[in-house]
Design an enzyme around this catalytic site. Structure first.
Site, short mmCIF file in Angstrom:
data_model
loop_
_atom_site.label_atom_id
_atom_site.label_comp_id
_atom_site.label_asym_id
_atom_site.label_seq_id
_atom_site.Cartn_x
_atom_site.Cartn_y
_atom_site.Cartn_z
N CYS A 168 3.04 -5.59 4.72
CA CYS A 168 2.01 -5.19 5.68
C CYS A 168 1.09 -4.18 5.03
O CYS A 168 -0.03 -3.95 5.47
CB CYS A 168 2.61 -4.54 6.91
SG CYS A 168 3.98 -5.44 7.56
N CYS B 269 12.14 10.35 -1.28
CA CYS B 269 11.86 9.92 -2.65
C CYS B 269 10.67 10.73 -3.12
O CYS B 269 10.47 11.86 -2.68
CB CYS B 269 11.60 8.42 -2.69
SG CYS B 269 10.22 7.89 -1.67
#
Lengths: 77, 352
Positions: free
Chosen positions: B182, B317
């Site tokens: 997406c 992250c």
């Protein structure tokens, strides 16, 4: 026995490689288990497995020298 | 065909595989192109030039400057205007013999059958899974072939679905791709041109009945490697017997729970019971972390015993992308209280 696995599209991004060699896997289920262990991110993608250029919907025995391709749907247009 | 048309299509009609008969088939054909973007532009312009008599152009989007690198029917003067209208005007100027129908609207489960039924063949050049499954389902119900193409960075996939009893999109991919698709992904401008030209070729072969069509075959093109690989796949009976449009499970709507840097800072301040886990690789972790636990993403599943289920687990992250995928992995392991740190450690360090 040696199987060549080719990664296409977003799957090559996940593995970081275009192709790998996998020794001693007798069928596609075992190979799938091995790949999910080696590249857990493959779990976040839906993908299909083709053996010698034929998509294989069910488990299938592998022979030495088989080439397995991992294909993922992508929607870009 | 009048004199002008005969002259225009001469180089095609002298081909024995096409001939005047094939050219007349092009003229009588009605083709709907869903999506007038990277793929739709080359498909439309080659089909209109080749003499396809009736072309539907469907797109609800407006021309954006970032489209111009690959959507070659548009120019600077079209910015902000309707793609369907601009494309239709351009196509009419290219070939006055063609009938161009402009569909400046979104394809929906409500209008798909009504719109598609006026055409003989559908081209899927859309850019999202919802539309792709919709095009598939409506075409199966109406028994119309679909010429399919999709692109990713330097790679393209091309196939022909639902042609003469052949397999459908659902036979190839029963499930849509991941949420990551997406997001905006890069694409080399010429790639959709190459893929769109292959799609237009399939359309003309189907109409004229010449050559071999990509029925039950997925052609994968890699621009970087100059490789074409073709994979065969079979029809699944239930997919051909579809009687209504299936609801689409939009994975993009299935949101990954995220926490902002500010929210994380507040949790630290209030000493809330949380587990923050750094899921990056060793060299990144070594360069500095904000977490007390370090589990690289590829080893998550081997370390589930170190990830609590009774308190909120926050994964981070570098920039907040990998941690979204990691959240999904843990969700599949039954974790319900697991979050991704938005913008990663970089975002967090920015607010300090």
């Amino acid at each position: 026995m040696q199987i060549t696995v080719l990664f296409f599209g977003p799957l090559a991004e996940i593995s970081g490689l275009d192709q790998i060699q996998v020794p001693d896997v007798s069928d596609t289920s075992t190979l799938t288990g091995y790949l999910l262990g080696a590249y857990p991110l493959l779990k976040s993608q839906s993908w299909k497995l083709a053996v010698n250029k034929e998509l294989c919907p069910a488990n299938r025995d592998l022979q030495d020298g088989d080439i397995v391709a991992l294909l993922a749907p992508f929607a870009g247009g | 065909m009048n004199i002008q048309e005969q002259e225009r299509y001469k180089r095609q009609t002298i081909l024995p595989q096409i001939g005047t008969e094939g050219q007349m088939k092009f003229k009588q054909a009605r083709v709907l192109v869903v999506g007038a973007g990277g793929l739709g532009c080359p498909v439309l312009q080659y089909l209109v030039a080749a003499g396809v008599g009736t072309l539907g152009v469907m797109d609800f989007d407006k021309v954006d400057r970032s489209n111009l690198q690959r959507q070659i029917l548009y120019g600077e003067a079209d910015l902000g205007k309707s793609k369907a209208e601009c494309a239709a005007a351009r196509l009419k100027s290219m070939n006055p013999h063609a009938h161009i129908h402009c569909h400046d609207q979104e394809l929906t489960a409500g209008n798909a059958l009504d719109i598609l039924k006026a055409y003989d063949l559908i081209v899927d050049g859309s850019d999202n899974f919802r539309t792709r499954y919709l095009v598939n389902d409506a075409s199966v119900i109406l028994v119309k072939p679909v010429v399919f193409g999709s692109i990713f960075q330097f790679e393209g996939q091309i196939s022909v679905f639902n042609y003469k009893g052949g397999p459908t999109y659902r036979c190839l991919y029963p499930e849509s791709g991941d949420a990551g698709s997406c997001m905006e992904s890069g694409v080399l401008g010429v790639l959709p041109g190459t893929v769109g030209c292959l799609m237009a070729t399939e359309v003309l072969k189907i109409i004229s009945g010449s050559g071999e069509v990509l029925r039950g075959k997925l052609l994968v093109y890699d621009a970087l490697k100059n490789s074409f690989n073709s994979f065969s796949f079979n029809a699944v009976a239930k997919n051909l017997e579809l009687k209504s449009i299936l609801p689409f499970q939009d994975e993009c709507v299935l949101e990954i729970p995220e926490i902002s840097a500010e929210e994380l800072r507040d949790k630290f301040k209030s000493q809330a019971a949380i587990q923050l886990i750094d899921i990056r690789e060793e060299p990144e972790y070594a360069s500095g972390t904000i977490a007390d636990t370090f589990i690289p993403m590829r080893t998550l599943l081997d370390n589930l015993n170190r990830i609590p289920r009774d308190i909120p687990v926050i994964l981070h992250c570098q920039k907040g992308s990998r941690s979204r995928s990691a959240v999904k992995i843990l969700q599949e392991q039954g974790y319900r209280n697991v979050w991704s740190l938005k913008k990663g450690i970089e975002g967090y360090l920015n607010i300090l």
